[in-house]
Design a protein around this motif. Sequence first.
Motif, PDB file in Angstrom:
ATOM      1  N   PRO A  63       0.803  -1.228   0.000  1.00 50.00           N
ATOM      2  CA  PRO A  63       0.000   0.000   0.000  1.00 50.00           C
ATOM      3  C   PRO A  63       0.833   1.275   0.000  1.00 50.00           C
ATOM      4  O   PRO A  63       0.438   2.280  -0.594  1.00 50.00           O
ATOM      5  N   ALA A  64       1.990   1.258   0.627  1.00 46.67           N
ATOM      6  CA  ALA A  64       2.836   2.454   0.647  1.00 46.67           C
ATOM      7  C   ALA A  64       3.304   2.822  -0.759  1.00 46.67           C
ATOM      8  O   ALA A  64       3.406   4.010  -1.092  1.00 46.67           O
ATOM      9  N   VAL A  65       3.570   1.829  -1.580  1.00 41.87           N
ATOM     10  CA  VAL A  65       3.971   2.093  -2.956  1.00 41.87           C
ATOM     11  C   VAL A  65       2.811   2.691  -3.737  1.00 41.87           C
ATOM     12  O   VAL A  65       2.970   3.667  -4.478  1.00 41.87           O
ATOM     13  N   SER A  66       1.628   2.112  -3.559  1.00 39.92           N
ATOM     14  CA  SER A  66       0.444   2.627  -4.256  1.00 39.92           C
ATOM     15  C   SER A  66       0.143   4.065  -3.849  1.00 39.92           C
ATOM     16  O   SER A  66      -0.133   4.918  -4.696  1.00 39.92           O
ATOM     17  N   VAL A  67       0.200   4.341  -2.556  1.00 42.41           N
ATOM     18  CA  VAL A  67      -0.058   5.705  -2.072  1.00 42.41           C
ATOM     19  C   VAL A  67       1.016   6.662  -2.590  1.00 42.41           C
ATOM     20  O   VAL A  67       0.710   7.781  -3.014  1.00 42.41           O
ATOM     21  N   GLY A  68       2.255   6.229  -2.575  1.00 40.26           N
ATOM     22  CA  GLY A  68       3.332   7.074  -3.082  1.00 40.26           C
ATOM     23  C   GLY A  68       3.176   7.399  -4.554  1.00 40.26           C
ATOM     24  O   GLY A  68       3.403   8.540  -4.980  1.00 40.26           O
ATOM     25  N   LEU A  69       2.768   6.419  -5.336  1.00 40.62           N
ATOM     26  CA  LEU A  69       2.528   6.664  -6.759  1.00 40.62           C
ATOM     27  C   LEU A  69       1.348   7.622  -6.952  1.00 40.62           C
ATOM     28  O   LEU A  69       1.379   8.482  -7.833  1.00 40.62           O
ATOM     29  N   TRP A  70       0.327   7.483  -6.125  1.00 38.61           N
ATOM     30  CA  TRP A  70      -0.830   8.384  -6.209  1.00 38.61           C
ATOM     31  C   TRP A  70      -0.426   9.818  -5.846  1.00 38.61           C
ATOM     32  O   TRP A  70      -0.782  10.767  -6.546  1.00 38.61           O
ATOM     33  N   VAL A  71       0.330   9.959  -4.760  1.00 40.24           N
ATOM     34  CA  VAL A  71       0.778  11.294  -4.343  1.00 40.24           C
ATOM     35  C   VAL A  71       1.632  11.932  -5.431  1.00 40.24           C
ATOM     36  O   VAL A  71       1.541  13.130  -5.691  1.00 40.24           O
ATOM     37  N   GLY A  72       2.447  11.126  -6.095  1.00 38.90           N
ATOM     38  CA  GLY A  72       3.301  11.631  -7.153  1.00 38.90           C
ATOM     39  C   GLY A  72       2.581  11.865  -8.475  1.00 38.90           C
ATOM     40  O   GLY A  72       3.194  12.272  -9.450  1.00 38.90           O
ATOM     41  N   GLY A  73       1.275  11.593  -8.500  1.00 39.32           N
ATOM     42  CA  GLY A  73       0.489  11.822  -9.701  1.00 39.32           C
ATOM     43  C   GLY A  73       0.674  10.771 -10.784  1.00 39.32           C
ATOM     44  O   GLY A  73       0.324  11.003 -11.938  1.00 39.32           O
ATOM     45  N   ARG A  74       1.183   9.605 -10.401  1.00 38.77           N
ATOM     46  CA  ARG A  74       1.432   8.553 -11.384  1.00 38.77           C
ATOM     47  C   ARG A  74       0.450   7.402 -11.280  1.00 38.77           C
ATOM     48  O   ARG A  74       0.621   6.373 -11.945  1.00 38.77           O
ATOM     49  N   PHE A  75      -0.579   7.562 -10.433  1.00 39.44           N
ATOM     50  CA  PHE A  75      -1.568   6.504 -10.220  1.00 39.44           C
ATOM     51  C   PHE A  75      -2.919   7.155  -9.975  1.00 39.44           C
ATOM     52  O   PHE A  75      -3.015   8.095  -9.185  1.00 39.44           O
TER      53      PHE A  75
END
Length: 116
Positions: A63-75
Amino acid sequence: MKQYGAEFFGTFWLVLGGCGSAVLAAGVPELGIGYLGVALAFGLSVLTMAYAIGPISGAHLNPAVSVGLWVGGRFPASQLLPYVVAQVLGGLAAGGVLYLIASGKAGFDLAAGFAS
């Protein structure tokens, strides 16, 4: 739906392979696969899932990877919650299987924790 199933399976595989090696075979401080073996088990688990499910879901596995990608605008935000739910359920399922396997090991004590 295929992406969420892939994330479930990938996280299941990572927890079972990585945490399973730590719980069942690390043997610290006695001789076992040791810290290097556990690190390799985690790395190989991620590697196999990157090849197996990477083209399907991106192989976030955490989940941390998914959230990080979302925060970075890549998800996309619309997929964040289902990804996290699939990953948490995959990790819980693997933890349950790992508990069933470890409970048959001599000297296993749940009160001491999985990593002891």
